[in-house]
Design a protein around this motif. Sequence first.
Motif, PDB file in Angstrom:
ATOM      1  N   GLU A 160       0.808  -1.223   0.000  1.00  0.00           N
ATOM      2  CA  GLU A 160       0.000   0.000   0.000  1.00  0.00           C
ATOM      3  C   GLU A 160       0.843   1.276   0.000  1.00  0.00           C
ATOM      4  OE1 GLU A 160      -0.382  -2.468   2.329  1.00  0.00           O
ATOM      5  OE2 GLU A 160      -2.074  -3.451   1.362  1.00  0.00           O
ATOM      6  N   PHE A 161       2.024   1.206   0.605  1.00  0.00           N
ATOM      7  CA  PHE A 161       2.872   2.405   0.675  1.00  0.00           C
ATOM      8  C   PHE A 161       3.300   2.886  -0.705  1.00  0.00           C
ATOM      9  CE2 PHE A 161       5.912  -0.980   0.506  1.00  0.00           C
ATOM     10  CZ  PHE A 161       7.020  -0.462  -0.148  1.00  0.00           C
ATOM     11  N   LEU A 162       3.153   2.050  -1.722  1.00  0.00           N
ATOM     12  CA  LEU A 162       3.529   2.444  -3.079  1.00  0.00           C
ATOM     13  C   LEU A 162       2.352   3.032  -3.859  1.00  0.00           C
ATOM     14  CD1 LEU A 162       5.783  -0.591  -4.025  1.00  0.00           C
ATOM     15  CD2 LEU A 162       6.524   1.763  -3.626  1.00  0.00           C
ATOM     16  N   ALA A 200       3.414   2.265  -9.550  1.00  0.00           N
ATOM     17  CA  ALA A 200       4.140   1.032  -9.281  1.00  0.00           C
ATOM     18  C   ALA A 200       3.218  -0.173  -9.103  1.00  0.00           C
ATOM     19  CB  ALA A 200       5.017   1.190  -8.040  1.00  0.00           C
ATOM     20  N   LEU A 201       1.940   0.059  -8.755  1.00  0.00           N
ATOM     21  CA  LEU A 201       1.024  -1.056  -8.482  1.00  0.00           C
ATOM     22  C   LEU A 201       0.040  -1.265  -9.617  1.00  0.00           C
ATOM     23  CD1 LEU A 201       0.083  -0.334  -4.759  1.00  0.00           C
ATOM     24  CD2 LEU A 201       1.950  -1.731  -5.640  1.00  0.00           C
ATOM     25  N   ASP A 202      -0.327  -2.536  -9.814  1.00  0.00           N
ATOM     26  CA  ASP A 202      -1.402  -2.810 -10.758  1.00  0.00           C
ATOM     27  C   ASP A 202      -2.733  -2.693 -10.002  1.00  0.00           C
ATOM     28  OD1 ASP A 202      -1.831  -5.177  -9.347  1.00  0.00           O
ATOM     29  OD2 ASP A 202      -1.357  -6.501 -11.009  1.00  0.00           O
ATOM     30  N   GLY A 203      -3.822  -2.966 -10.651  1.00  0.00           N
ATOM     31  CA  GLY A 203      -5.137  -2.810 -10.050  1.00  0.00           C
ATOM     32  C   GLY A 203      -5.418  -3.746  -8.888  1.00  0.00           C
ATOM     33  N   ARG A 204      -4.623  -4.806  -8.736  1.00  0.00           N
ATOM     34  CA  ARG A 204      -4.830  -5.759  -7.642  1.00  0.00           C
ATOM     35  C   ARG A 204      -3.854  -5.536  -6.488  1.00  0.00           C
ATOM     36  NH1 ARG A 204      -4.029 -11.176 -10.500  1.00  0.00           N
ATOM     37  NH2 ARG A 204      -2.302  -9.940 -11.239  1.00  0.00           N
ATOM     38  N   GLY A 205      -2.990  -4.531  -6.604  1.00  0.00           N
ATOM     39  CA  GLY A 205      -2.054  -4.237  -5.529  1.00  0.00           C
ATOM     40  C   GLY A 205      -0.703  -4.903  -5.664  1.00  0.00           C
ATOM     41  N   SER A 246      12.054  -6.907 -16.241  1.00  0.00           N
ATOM     42  CA  SER A 246      12.843  -8.145 -16.274  1.00  0.00           C
ATOM     43  C   SER A 246      13.949  -8.175 -15.230  1.00  0.00           C
ATOM     44  CB  SER A 246      13.437  -8.365 -17.665  1.00  0.00           C
ATOM     45  OG  SER A 246      14.305  -7.294 -17.992  1.00  0.00           O
ATOM     46  N   ARG A 247      14.297  -7.008 -14.670  1.00  0.00           N
ATOM     47  CA  ARG A 247      15.306  -6.931 -13.609  1.00  0.00           C
ATOM     48  C   ARG A 247      14.656  -6.906 -12.222  1.00  0.00           C
ATOM     49  NH1 ARG A 247      17.698  -1.846 -14.232  1.00  0.00           N
ATOM     50  NH2 ARG A 247      15.765  -1.323 -15.238  1.00  0.00           N
ATOM     51  N   LEU A 248      13.325  -7.131 -12.180  1.00  0.00           N
ATOM     52  CA  LEU A 248      12.522  -7.124 -10.953  1.00  0.00           C
ATOM     53  C   LEU A 248      12.510  -5.750 -10.299  1.00  0.00           C
ATOM     54  CD1 LEU A 248      13.528 -10.582  -9.437  1.00  0.00           C
ATOM     55  CD2 LEU A 248      11.617 -10.035 -10.971  1.00  0.00           C
ATOM     56  N   GLN A 249      12.691  -4.711 -11.107  1.00  0.00           N
ATOM     57  CA  GLN A 249      12.700  -3.346 -10.598  1.00  0.00           C
ATOM     58  C   GLN A 249      11.381  -2.675 -10.949  1.00  0.00           C
ATOM     59  OE1 GLN A 249      15.866  -0.727 -11.973  1.00  0.00           O
ATOM     60  NE2 GLN A 249      16.066  -0.024  -9.865  1.00  0.00           N
ATOM     61  N   ALA A 250      10.784  -1.996  -9.964  1.00  0.00           N
ATOM     62  CA  ALA A 250       9.522  -1.284 -10.161  1.00  0.00           C
ATOM     63  C   ALA A 250       9.767   0.195 -10.426  1.00  0.00           C
ATOM     64  CB  ALA A 250       8.633  -1.451  -8.936  1.00  0.00           C
ATOM     65  N   LEU A 251      10.507   0.782  -9.552  1.00  0.00           N
ATOM     66  CA  LEU A 251      10.873   2.189  -9.636  1.00  0.00           C
ATOM     67  C   LEU A 251      12.348   2.297  -9.307  1.00  0.00           C
ATOM     68  CD1 LEU A 251       7.943   3.579  -7.458  1.00  0.00           C
ATOM     69  CD2 LEU A 251       8.075   3.686  -9.948  1.00  0.00           C
ATOM     70  N   GLU A 252      12.917   3.448  -9.506  1.00  0.00           N
ATOM     71  CA  GLU A 252      14.308   3.649  -9.114  1.00  0.00           C
ATOM     72  C   GLU A 252      14.453   3.333  -7.629  1.00  0.00           C
ATOM     73  OE1 GLU A 252      18.209   4.281  -9.595  1.00  0.00           O
ATOM     74  OE2 GLU A 252      16.770   4.508 -11.228  1.00  0.00           O
ATOM     75  N   GLY A 253      15.270   2.341  -7.315  1.00  0.00           N
ATOM     76  CA  GLY A 253      15.510   1.968  -5.929  1.00  0.00           C
ATOM     77  C   GLY A 253      14.465   1.053  -5.316  1.00  0.00           C
ATOM     78  N   VAL A 254      13.493   0.598  -6.109  1.00  0.00           N
ATOM     79  CA  VAL A 254      12.447  -0.304  -5.591  1.00  0.00           C
ATOM     80  C   VAL A 254      12.463  -1.592  -6.395  1.00  0.00           C
ATOM     81  CG1 VAL A 254       9.984  -0.664  -5.193  1.00  0.00           C
ATOM     82  CG2 VAL A 254      10.989   1.605  -4.846  1.00  0.00           C
ATOM     83  N   THR A 255      12.814  -2.681  -5.708  1.00  0.00           N
ATOM     84  CA  THR A 255      12.824  -3.999  -6.315  1.00  0.00           C
ATOM     85  C   THR A 255      11.798  -4.854  -5.581  1.00  0.00           C
ATOM     86  OG1 THR A 255      15.171  -3.781  -6.819  1.00  0.00           O
ATOM     87  CG2 THR A 255      14.277  -6.006  -6.822  1.00  0.00           C
ATOM     88  N   ALA A 256      11.083  -5.703  -6.318  1.00  0.00           N
ATOM     89  CA  ALA A 256      10.072  -6.560  -5.686  1.00  0.00           C
ATOM     90  C   ALA A 256      10.201  -7.979  -6.217  1.00  0.00           C
ATOM     91  CB  ALA A 256       8.677  -6.025  -5.969  1.00  0.00           C
TER      92      ALA A 256
END
Length: 130
Positions: free
Chosen positions: A87-89, A100-105, A111-121
């Motif tokens: 939720e913090f994203l 950073a989130l899709d409609g389901r959260g 492909s590098r598992l990176q969402a935003l600069e400095g955010v990996t999930a």
Amino acid sequence: AAEIAEAHPSISVTLISRSPKLLRGLPQAAGAAVTEWLQGHGVHLVLGDSVEATATEGERTKFVLESGKEVFADMTFDCTGGHAATEFLQTTSEGVPGTALDGRGYVRVDSRLQALEGVTAVGDAMVRID
């Protein structure tokens, strides 16, 4: 399932998953490798089916699957229903709605598992977008 199969190879382990493939949010090769490892270690996979009902029969639990198949177990681990705390994203630090989130959260990753600069999930928190 993997931890039990490796630590106690004489124990019969069954993994039931509604998804027809394991690790569906990761590259297909990752799911295939995990499937091969589990099967190679004697884990019985029931994929593409889900538990419709449970009943206690003596000291065992009976699972009735959507397909009608019955699976019996002496011990069970329910690994469903969890959701990653993402939720913090939902908004940026400036209060602007985030992307950073899709409609389901789930966190959208490349492909590098990176969402935003400095955010990996990884794991249950993410879904691949490429």
